[in-house]
Design a protein around this motif. Structure first.
Motif, short mmCIF file in Angstrom:
data_model
loop_
_atom_site.label_atom_id
_atom_site.label_comp_id
_atom_site.label_asym_id
_atom_site.label_seq_id
_atom_site.Cartn_x
_atom_site.Cartn_y
_atom_site.Cartn_z
N SER A 148 17.84 -109.06 -14.77
CA SER A 148 17.93 -109.86 -15.97
C SER A 148 19.04 -110.92 -15.87
O SER A 148 19.04 -111.89 -16.61
N SER A 149 19.98 -110.75 -14.96
CA SER A 149 21.08 -111.72 -14.79
C SER A 149 20.77 -112.65 -13.62
O SER A 149 20.22 -112.21 -12.62
N PRO A 150 21.19 -113.92 -13.75
CA PRO A 150 21.03 -114.82 -12.60
C PRO A 150 21.87 -114.35 -11.42
O PRO A 150 22.94 -113.78 -11.59
N LEU A 151 21.37 -114.59 -10.23
CA LEU A 151 22.08 -114.25 -9.01
C LEU A 151 22.38 -115.52 -8.23
O LEU A 151 21.57 -116.44 -8.20
N THR A 152 23.54 -115.54 -7.58
CA THR A 152 23.91 -116.69 -6.76
C THR A 152 24.55 -116.18 -5.48
O THR A 152 25.41 -115.30 -5.51
N PHE A 153 24.12 -116.74 -4.36
CA PHE A 153 24.69 -116.42 -3.06
C PHE A 153 25.18 -117.69 -2.40
O PHE A 153 24.58 -118.76 -2.56
N LEU A 154 26.27 -117.58 -1.66
CA LEU A 154 26.72 -118.65 -0.78
C LEU A 154 26.23 -118.30 0.61
O LEU A 154 26.55 -117.25 1.14
N LEU A 155 25.40 -119.17 1.18
CA LEU A 155 24.79 -118.96 2.49
C LEU A 155 25.42 -119.91 3.49
O LEU A 155 25.66 -121.08 3.19
N ASN A 156 25.69 -119.41 4.69
CA ASN A 156 26.09 -120.29 5.79
C ASN A 156 24.79 -120.66 6.51
O ASN A 156 24.29 -119.92 7.36
N LYS A 157 24.24 -121.81 6.13
CA LYS A 157 22.92 -122.22 6.63
C LYS A 157 22.97 -122.50 8.14
O LYS A 157 23.79 -123.27 8.61
N PRO A 158 22.08 -121.85 8.87
CA PRO A 158 22.02 -122.12 10.31
C PRO A 158 21.26 -123.41 10.62
O PRO A 158 20.51 -123.93 9.79
N HIS A 159 21.46 -123.89 11.82
CA HIS A 159 20.73 -125.04 12.35
C HIS A 159 19.23 -124.70 12.38
O HIS A 159 18.85 -123.56 12.56
N THR B 180 21.38 -129.90 9.65
CA THR B 180 22.72 -129.73 9.07
C THR B 180 22.97 -128.26 8.77
O THR B 180 22.11 -127.55 8.26
N THR B 181 24.19 -127.81 9.07
CA THR B 181 24.57 -126.42 8.87
C THR B 181 25.61 -126.33 7.75
O THR B 181 26.10 -127.34 7.26
N GLU C 202 28.19 -130.50 9.36
CA GLU C 202 28.33 -129.21 8.69
C GLU C 202 28.96 -129.43 7.32
O GLU C 202 29.96 -130.14 7.18
N ARG C 203 28.35 -128.81 6.29
CA ARG C 203 28.98 -128.81 4.97
C ARG C 203 30.00 -127.67 4.98
O ARG C 203 29.64 -126.52 5.18
N VAL C 204 31.27 -128.01 4.79
CA VAL C 204 32.33 -127.02 4.91
C VAL C 204 32.82 -126.50 3.57
O VAL C 204 33.48 -125.45 3.51
N LYS C 205 32.47 -127.19 2.48
CA LYS C 205 33.00 -126.80 1.18
C LYS C 205 32.13 -127.34 0.06
O LYS C 205 31.66 -128.47 0.14
N ILE C 206 31.93 -126.53 -0.99
CA ILE C 206 31.26 -126.96 -2.22
C ILE C 206 32.25 -126.70 -3.34
O ILE C 206 32.55 -125.54 -3.65
N GLY C 207 32.79 -127.77 -3.94
CA GLY C 207 33.88 -127.57 -4.91
C GLY C 207 34.98 -126.81 -4.20
O GLY C 207 35.47 -127.21 -3.16
N GLY C 208 35.35 -125.65 -4.75
CA GLY C 208 36.35 -124.81 -4.13
C GLY C 208 35.78 -123.67 -3.32
O GLY C 208 36.51 -122.81 -2.83
N LEU C 209 34.45 -123.63 -3.16
CA LEU C 209 33.80 -122.56 -2.40
C LEU C 209 33.84 -122.88 -0.91
O LEU C 209 33.37 -123.94 -0.48
N ASP D 258 34.73 -116.22 6.46
CA ASP D 258 34.30 -115.62 7.72
C ASP D 258 32.79 -115.39 7.80
O ASP D 258 32.32 -114.64 8.65
N LEU D 259 32.01 -116.05 6.92
CA LEU D 259 30.55 -115.91 6.99
C LEU D 259 30.02 -116.55 8.27
O LEU D 259 30.27 -117.73 8.55
N GLU D 260 29.28 -115.77 9.04
CA GLU D 260 28.63 -116.31 10.25
C GLU D 260 27.37 -117.07 9.82
O GLU D 260 26.85 -116.88 8.72
N ARG D 261 26.84 -117.89 10.72
CA ARG D 261 25.60 -118.61 10.43
C ARG D 261 24.49 -117.61 10.08
O ARG D 261 24.32 -116.61 10.78
N GLY D 262 23.79 -117.88 8.99
CA GLY D 262 22.70 -116.99 8.55
C GLY D 262 23.16 -115.89 7.62
O GLY D 262 22.33 -115.21 7.02
N GLU D 263 24.47 -115.71 7.46
CA GLU D 263 24.98 -114.69 6.55
C GLU D 263 25.24 -115.29 5.17
O GLU D 263 25.40 -116.50 5.02
N PHE D 264 25.28 -114.42 4.17
CA PHE D 264 25.52 -114.86 2.79
C PHE D 264 26.37 -113.81 2.08
O PHE D 264 26.50 -112.68 2.53
#
Length: 194
Positions: free
Chosen positions: A16-27, A64-65, A162-169, A173-179
């Protein structure tokens, strides 16, 4: 990173609650739900199943990663793509960029192809090598392939982006493909949402 089955259970318990993940997008992954013309995987194939549909907050092109917010909250998507949030990129560019080229990037570039001009933005030179230049570019806009087009217009190109930051996010230590999950409090503190 928590095990995938635990995350799936968590999602169903909190449906019932929105979910949000920060993903380290791989190539070589797409920010779309499907592309019948491509066998390239999508970022959604990296995320656990959810009772609600996943969306990305903005997009990164296939090559872009880096930092990508994935959410079931459509209001967060609107907020994150409205120009309210800064996004920082590290770009390895072809050639040694001159001060004039860097100034042009800072002042705004005609992106051609009907996309108009890029807004003035912050551009820091991190390193100038023999064959390339490393820049940090901060944008609020999110036009299609914007940084690649900006660099093309000043006579350069992208070797790595590579996008290294979104706002203060930050990815930490997230590896590529991890969230990892981003809760409401962290969204408020880092991007002013909520």
């Amino acid at each position: 990173m928590p095990c995938r089955s635990f995350i799936v259970l968590l999602l169903f318990l909190r449906s019932s609650s929105p979910l949000t993940f920060l993903l380290n997008k791989p190539h070589n992954t797409l920010c779309s739900h499907s592309d019948p013309t491509s066998s390239v995987p999508t970022v959604y194939s990296l995320l656990p199943a959810s009772p609600k549909k996943w969306h990305t907050v903005g997009r990164l092109d296939k090559k872009t990663t880096g930092a990508l917010l994935c959410t079931t909250d459509t209001k967060l998507v609107e907020y994150g793509t409205s120009g309210s949030v800064e996004k920082r990129y590290r770009a390895v560019c072809m050639g040694r960029l001159s001060e004039e080229q860097v100034c042009s990037l800072r002042e705004g570039i005609d992106l051609k192809g009907g996309l108009g001009f890029s807004d003035a933005c912050e551009v820091d030179v991190l390193d100038i090598g023999k064959r390339n230049t490393v820049l940090e570019i901060c944008l609020r806009q999110g036009k299609n392939r914007q940084i690649r087009r900006m660099l093309h217009e000043v006579g350069s190109g992208v070797i790595d982006l590579e996008r290294v930051k979104i706002g203060g996010l930050v990815l930490g230590d997230l590896e590529r493909g991890e969230f990892r999950e981003v809760n409401e409090e962290e969204l408020k503190e880092t991007i002013g949402y909520g």
